[in-house]
Scaffold this motif. Structure first.
Motif, PDB file in Angstrom:
ATOM      1  N   ALA A 296       1.208   5.063   8.326  1.00  7.88           N
ATOM      2  CA  ALA A 296       2.177   4.320   7.027  1.00  7.88           C
ATOM      3  C   ALA A 296       2.048   3.136   7.381  1.00  7.88           C
ATOM      4  O   ALA A 296       2.182   1.799   6.079  1.00  7.88           O
ATOM      5  N   ALA A 297       1.836   2.571   8.355  1.00  9.35           N
ATOM      6  CA  ALA A 297       1.846   0.774   8.137  1.00  9.35           C
ATOM      7  C   ALA A 297       0.470   0.200   7.477  1.00  9.35           C
ATOM      8  O   ALA A 297       0.957  -1.008   6.639  1.00  9.35           O
ATOM      9  N   ILE A 298      -0.410   0.857   7.484  1.00 12.66           N
ATOM     10  CA  ILE A 298      -1.813   0.852   6.404  1.00 12.66           C
ATOM     11  C   ILE A 298      -1.850   0.660   5.263  1.00 12.66           C
ATOM     12  O   ILE A 298      -1.798  -0.288   3.902  1.00 12.66           O
ATOM     13  N   GLN A 299      -1.367   1.854   4.955  1.00 11.71           N
ATOM     14  CA  GLN A 299      -0.520   2.002   3.751  1.00 11.71           C
ATOM     15  C   GLN A 299       0.093   1.320   2.433  1.00 11.71           C
ATOM     16  O   GLN A 299       0.157   0.405   1.512  1.00 11.71           O
ATOM     17  N   PHE A 300       1.677   1.203   3.702  1.00 13.38           N
ATOM     18  CA  PHE A 300       2.788   0.303   3.103  1.00 13.38           C
ATOM     19  C   PHE A 300       1.607  -1.128   2.752  1.00 13.38           C
ATOM     20  O   PHE A 300       2.154  -2.048   2.117  1.00 13.38           O
ATOM     21  N   LEU A 301       1.131  -1.499   3.604  1.00 11.04           N
ATOM     22  CA  LEU A 301      -0.082  -3.114   3.795  1.00 11.04           C
ATOM     23  C   LEU A 301      -0.995  -2.678   1.920  1.00 11.04           C
ATOM     24  O   LEU A 301      -0.504  -3.713   1.577  1.00 11.04           O
ATOM     25  N   ASP A 302      -1.553  -1.466   2.224  1.00 10.95           N
ATOM     26  CA  ASP A 302      -2.169  -1.845   0.915  1.00 10.95           C
ATOM     27  C   ASP A 302      -1.173  -1.559  -0.417  1.00 10.95           C
ATOM     28  O   ASP A 302      -1.167  -2.960  -1.067  1.00 10.95           O
ATOM     29  N   GLN A 304       2.182  -3.458  -0.493  1.00 12.33           N
ATOM     30  CA  GLN A 304       1.759  -4.779  -0.491  1.00 12.33           C
ATOM     31  C   GLN A 304       0.715  -5.805  -1.247  1.00 12.33           C
ATOM     32  O   GLN A 304       0.827  -6.819  -2.160  1.00 12.33           O
ATOM     33  N   VAL A 305      -0.075  -5.905  -0.872  1.00 11.88           N
ATOM     34  CA  VAL A 305      -1.302  -6.313  -1.254  1.00 11.88           C
ATOM     35  C   VAL A 305      -1.397  -6.362  -2.262  1.00 11.88           C
ATOM     36  O   VAL A 305      -1.263  -7.444  -3.467  1.00 11.88           O
ATOM     37  N   GLU A 306      -1.481  -4.961  -3.354  1.00 10.72           N
ATOM     38  CA  GLU A 306      -1.449  -4.754  -4.779  1.00 10.72           C
ATOM     39  C   GLU A 306      -0.630  -5.431  -5.945  1.00 10.72           C
ATOM     40  O   GLU A 306      -0.762  -6.078  -6.629  1.00 10.72           O
ATOM     41  N   ASN A 321     -10.714 -12.300  -9.934  1.00  8.04           N
ATOM     42  CA  ASN A 321     -10.232 -10.592  -9.074  1.00  8.04           C
ATOM     43  C   ASN A 321      -9.556 -10.516  -8.086  1.00  8.04           C
ATOM     44  O   ASN A 321      -9.863 -10.729  -6.734  1.00  8.04           O
ATOM     45  N   LEU A 322      -8.777 -10.970  -7.841  1.00  5.46           N
ATOM     46  CA  LEU A 322      -7.518 -11.461  -6.566  1.00  5.46           C
ATOM     47  C   LEU A 322      -7.330 -10.030  -5.876  1.00  5.46           C
ATOM     48  O   LEU A 322      -7.513 -10.709  -4.806  1.00  5.46           O
ATOM     49  N   ALA A 323      -6.790  -9.022  -6.437  1.00  2.00           N
ATOM     50  CA  ALA A 323      -6.532  -7.858  -5.790  1.00  2.00           C
ATOM     51  C   ALA A 323      -8.011  -7.617  -4.730  1.00  2.00           C
ATOM     52  O   ALA A 323      -8.364  -6.957  -3.800  1.00  2.00           O
ATOM     53  N   THR A 324      -9.343  -7.777  -4.809  1.00  2.00           N
ATOM     54  CA  THR A 324     -10.562  -7.528  -4.344  1.00  2.00           C
ATOM     55  C   THR A 324     -10.995  -9.046  -3.559  1.00  2.00           C
ATOM     56  O   THR A 324     -11.156  -8.203  -2.445  1.00  2.00           O
ATOM     57  N   ALA A 325     -10.209  -9.567  -3.658  1.00  2.00           N
ATOM     58  CA  ALA A 325     -10.240 -10.465  -2.291  1.00  2.00           C
ATOM     59  C   ALA A 325      -9.414 -10.268  -1.647  1.00  2.00           C
ATOM     60  O   ALA A 325      -9.752 -10.482  -0.656  1.00  2.00           O
ATOM     61  N   LEU A 326      -8.096  -9.819  -1.602  1.00  2.00           N
ATOM     62  CA  LEU A 326      -6.956 -10.060  -0.837  1.00  2.00           C
ATOM     63  C   LEU A 326      -6.334  -8.691   0.046  1.00  2.00           C
ATOM     64  O   LEU A 326      -7.060  -9.158   1.193  1.00  2.00           O
ATOM     65  N   ARG A 327      -7.274  -7.397  -0.462  1.00  2.00           N
ATOM     66  CA  ARG A 327      -7.610  -6.464   0.319  1.00  2.00           C
ATOM     67  C   ARG A 327      -8.337  -6.495   1.504  1.00  2.00           C
ATOM     68  O   ARG A 327      -7.609  -6.632   2.641  1.00  2.00           O
TER      69      ARG A 327
END
Length: 364
Positions: A296-302, A304-306, A321-327
């Motif tokens: 639940a925590a990791i999926q929620f983090l993903d 929020q990053v998106e 491509n900020l999403a590629t770096a932030l993840r």
């Protein structure tokens, strides 16, 4: 243990039978029953979009997979870096049957519970085979062996024509009492199926550790030489730990194949193996409820990053491509922070909250 199980505090048992109870107090049992009832009722009261319902289903599938990973890594103390491959074995068991007999065959559409169990059994067989090196290897060397299985699995799927060279192999829609599960009800239907599987697996794992076979896993993790001196077989214990882990991973893979109506290699790569390991670490290794908190925590983090990447995309140059770096940045940062400051994971927070509520206001 206090005679009144509603107001009991601490863990003071007078018999072994009391110690083996699933719920220590009546209050724990009541809270769990209310929580479980809420999980079954809320989709009937609040309608989510298909996108968010898919996210919820993915979290539940990850819970089943992490339960298996926690068995082998958390409870047995064996590092597995190829867990996504075991999940893939379960998914491709269903997909291969669909490819051979047709995605609308009665076995695929009507006997889907049997196919889910078959996926679990296939994962268990592969888990036992991969666990054989545990008879002679441990620590980093065993981790490399599981990583090798991940690489072999990906190569096999990508280069064999039978598996469509990694492209999606389709699985048909399943049938239920009311007929075929349509597109509008697909995600809600599988939500309930996966939730029932989680409840069964959760109680199964909980009861496993009431037996000598479950206690043998912990004994081998703590000191395999002492476990050997007490009459346990460390090697066989490690092998059946991999088999149990593979079974749960195979069940998760079969559920994934039915949920997505197909299986493709992009869902079972090394990246996903690391993700499962991160979920186990963040949730809490060697804890049952940590298998629920971590996904639940990791999926929620993903998610929020998106959202952050999408928001920042309006202000940053289009070629970034900020999403590629932030993840990967946030993913690695969270793992490092948990390993440094909370190695026992979110499950330890839950333990502290429970301990506080049982002793407040200092009932002894």
């Amino acid at each position: 243990m206090a005679s009144n199980r509603w107001l009991a505090t601490g863990n003071f048992f007078t018999t072994y039978q009391e110690e083996q109870r699933t719920f220590t107090t009546r209050l724990d049992q009541l809270i769990f029953s209310i929580f479980l009832l809420t999980l079954f009722i809320w989709p009937l009261l609040f309608e989510l979009s298909r996108t968010y319902m898919l996210v919820v289903d993915n979290i539940l599938i990850a819970v089943v997979a992490v339960l298996g990973l926690n068995l082998v890594t958390g409870f047995a103390g064996l590092i597995s870096i190829g867990h996504a491959a075991f999940v893939g074995v379960g998914a491709y068991t269903v997909a291969s049957c669909s490819r051979m007999i047709g995605d609308s065959h009665i076995i695929i559409t009507h006997l889907w519970p049997v196919m889910i169990i078959a996926g679990g059994l296939a994962g268990a067989v592969m888990g036992a085979i991969v666990g054989l090196p545990a008879l002679r290897l441990k620590h980093l060397y065993l981790a490399i062996a599981t990583l090798s299985f991940q690489m072999i699995f990906e190569w096999t799927i990508n280069f064999m024509a039978f598996f469509n060279q990694g492209q999606t192999i389709f699985v048909g829609r399943v049938m239920w009492l009311t007929g075929e599960v349509g597109r509008s009800d697909h995600y809600v239907f599988w939500y309930y199926v996966i939730l029932i599987v989680i409840v069964m697996c959760g109680f199964g794992v909980r009861n496993l550790f009431k037996t000598r076979y479950g206690r043998a896993l912990v004994a081998v993790r703590d000191n395999d030489r002492a476990a050997d001196a007490m009459g346990m077989h460390p090697g066989l214990t490690k092998v059946y730990a991999f088999a149990l882990s593979g079974f749960l991973a195979g069940v998760a893979g079969a559920l994934h194949a039915y949920l997505y109506r197909g299986a493709g290699i992009e869902s079972f790569t090394l990246h996903h193996s690391i993700s499962y390991l991160a979920m186990a670490i963040v949730g809490g290794l060697g804890t049952l409820n940590g298998s629920f908190w971590g996904p639940a925590a990791i999926q929620f983090l993903d998610l929020q990053v998106e959202n952050v990447a999408e928001l920042a995309g309006h202000y940053m140059p289009s070629n970034m491509n900020l999403a590629t770096a932030l993840r990967p940045l946030t993913f690695g940062l969270v793992i490092v922070l948990f390993l440094m400051f909370e190695p026992r994971g979110i499950a330890n927070w839950w333990r502290i909250v429970k301990s506080y509520t049982k002793t407040w206001p200092f009932r002894y």
